[in-house]
Design a protein around this motif. Structure first.
Motif, PDB file in Angstrom:
ATOM      1  N   ILE A 174      15.769  -9.444 -51.575  1.00  0.00           N
ATOM      2  CA  ILE A 174      15.788 -10.473 -52.615  1.00  0.00           C
ATOM      3  C   ILE A 174      16.025  -9.777 -53.944  1.00  0.00           C
ATOM      4  CG2 ILE A 174      14.349 -12.145 -53.860  1.00  0.00           C
ATOM      5  CD1 ILE A 174      13.117 -12.993 -51.318  1.00  0.00           C
ATOM      6  N   LYS A 175      16.907 -10.343 -54.756  1.00  0.00           N
ATOM      7  CA  LYS A 175      17.270  -9.714 -56.015  1.00  0.00           C
ATOM      8  C   LYS A 175      16.098  -9.678 -56.991  1.00  0.00           C
ATOM      9  CE  LYS A 175      22.085 -11.161 -55.513  1.00  0.00           C
ATOM     10  NZ  LYS A 175      23.142 -12.081 -56.015  1.00  0.00           N
ATOM     11  N   LYS A 221       9.800 -10.754 -55.395  1.00  0.00           N
ATOM     12  CA  LYS A 221       9.414 -11.883 -54.547  1.00  0.00           C
ATOM     13  C   LYS A 221       8.123 -12.542 -55.014  1.00  0.00           C
ATOM     14  CE  LYS A 221       9.877 -11.500 -50.051  1.00  0.00           C
ATOM     15  NZ  LYS A 221       9.630 -11.209 -48.623  1.00  0.00           N
ATOM     16  N   LEU A 247       8.678 -15.142 -57.749  1.00  0.00           N
ATOM     17  CA  LEU A 247       9.592 -16.265 -57.593  1.00  0.00           C
ATOM     18  C   LEU A 247       8.919 -17.548 -58.050  1.00  0.00           C
ATOM     19  CD1 LEU A 247      11.100 -15.556 -54.054  1.00  0.00           C
ATOM     20  CD2 LEU A 247      12.304 -15.391 -56.245  1.00  0.00           C
ATOM     21  N   ASP A 251      17.288 -14.269 -50.445  1.00  0.00           N
ATOM     22  CA  ASP A 251      17.609 -15.260 -51.475  1.00  0.00           C
ATOM     23  C   ASP A 251      18.026 -16.582 -50.838  1.00  0.00           C
ATOM     24  OD1 ASP A 251      17.278 -13.801 -53.997  1.00  0.00           O
ATOM     25  OD2 ASP A 251      18.904 -12.534 -53.261  1.00  0.00           O
ATOM     26  N   TYR A 276      14.970 -18.537 -49.774  1.00  0.00           N
ATOM     27  CA  TYR A 276      14.329 -19.135 -50.950  1.00  0.00           C
ATOM     28  C   TYR A 276      15.084 -20.385 -51.404  1.00  0.00           C
ATOM     29  CZ  TYR A 276      12.912 -19.631 -55.854  1.00  0.00           C
ATOM     30  OH  TYR A 276      12.483 -20.123 -57.065  1.00  0.00           O
ATOM     31  N   THR A 277      16.394 -20.275 -51.550  1.00  0.00           N
ATOM     32  CA  THR A 277      17.200 -21.416 -51.996  1.00  0.00           C
ATOM     33  C   THR A 277      17.087 -22.589 -51.032  1.00  0.00           C
ATOM     34  OG1 THR A 277      18.776 -19.925 -53.069  1.00  0.00           O
ATOM     35  CG2 THR A 277      19.538 -22.157 -52.598  1.00  0.00           C
TER      36      THR A 277
END
Length: 206
Positions: A24-25, A28, A31, A191, A194-195
């Motif tokens: 993940i950019k 975490k 987020l 990612d 998450y999205t």
């Protein structure tokens, strides 16, 4: 076999939140989950349960993450976090062992954790002789998992990326909790995860 008198057993929670987010950019733990940091959301859900105290194990970006935690769990710094998951398990058990008869391990990327599953694990432990209590959804083992004091030494003896599954595979005294809510299987590894979860579940869910 006569049941142990565990009705008043103290149970601590250990939230494993020390690792870096390699897939993940962003960080975490930080987020956004429906208007709050993911780590605060998870902590809040754990503290709604019958857990007696909660130890949050941090490492990666310790200062940045510790600063935003808006409740009062016991925050523990794991300076060895780069050595693998087992380092957080060890420091968590060592931090909690003098306070409790069992520990429940949580992960920071499981947003649908809730008091119902936590309290079910605790109740099963208190009313059985089993020393590991773990949920499974459609036969699939998942977090969180409760380990009784019997297994503290083995947990401390793990190394590298070993986790509780190494112990569960060999254990004979496991109490299984069959859980119907499939959201317990969902976690945030990428990612895309998450999205997708934010889109599918536009409101925070218990």
């Amino acid at each position: 076999m006569a049941l142990l008198n565990r009705s008043s057993s103290r149970i601590s929670g250990i939230l494993l939140a020390s690792g870096a987010s390699r897939r993940i950019k962003s960080t975490k733990q930080l987020l956004d989950w429906h208007g709050e940091y993911l780590i605060n959301h998870v902590i809040k859900k754990i503290l709604e349960s019958q857990i007696d105290e909660l130890f949050v194990i941090l490492g990666y970006h310790y200062t940045e993450i510790a600063r935003v935690i808006d409740t009062r769990p016991k925050i523990v710094d794991n300076p060895e976090w780069k050595s693998g998951k087992s380092s957080s398990i060890k420091i968590g058990v060592r931090s909690a062992e003098k306070y409790c008869d069992g520990v429940v391990f949580f992960v920071v990327d499981q947003p649908f954790i809730n008091k119902a599953i936590i309290n079910t694990l605790i109740a099963k432990f208190r009313n059985s002789t089993d020393n590991i209590i773990t949920p499974r959804v459609n036969g699939q083992l998942c977090n969180p998992v409760l380990f009784g004091r019997k297994y503290y030494e083995e947990l401390i003896g793990l190394s590298g990326e070993q986790g509780g599954k190494e112990i569960i595979k060999k254990a004979k005294d496991i109490g299984w909790v069959n859980w119907e809510d499939k959201k317990l299987l969902l976690d945030i590894d990428t990612d895309e995860d998450y999205t997708n979860l934010i889109k599918i579940y536009p409101f925070s869910s218990s």
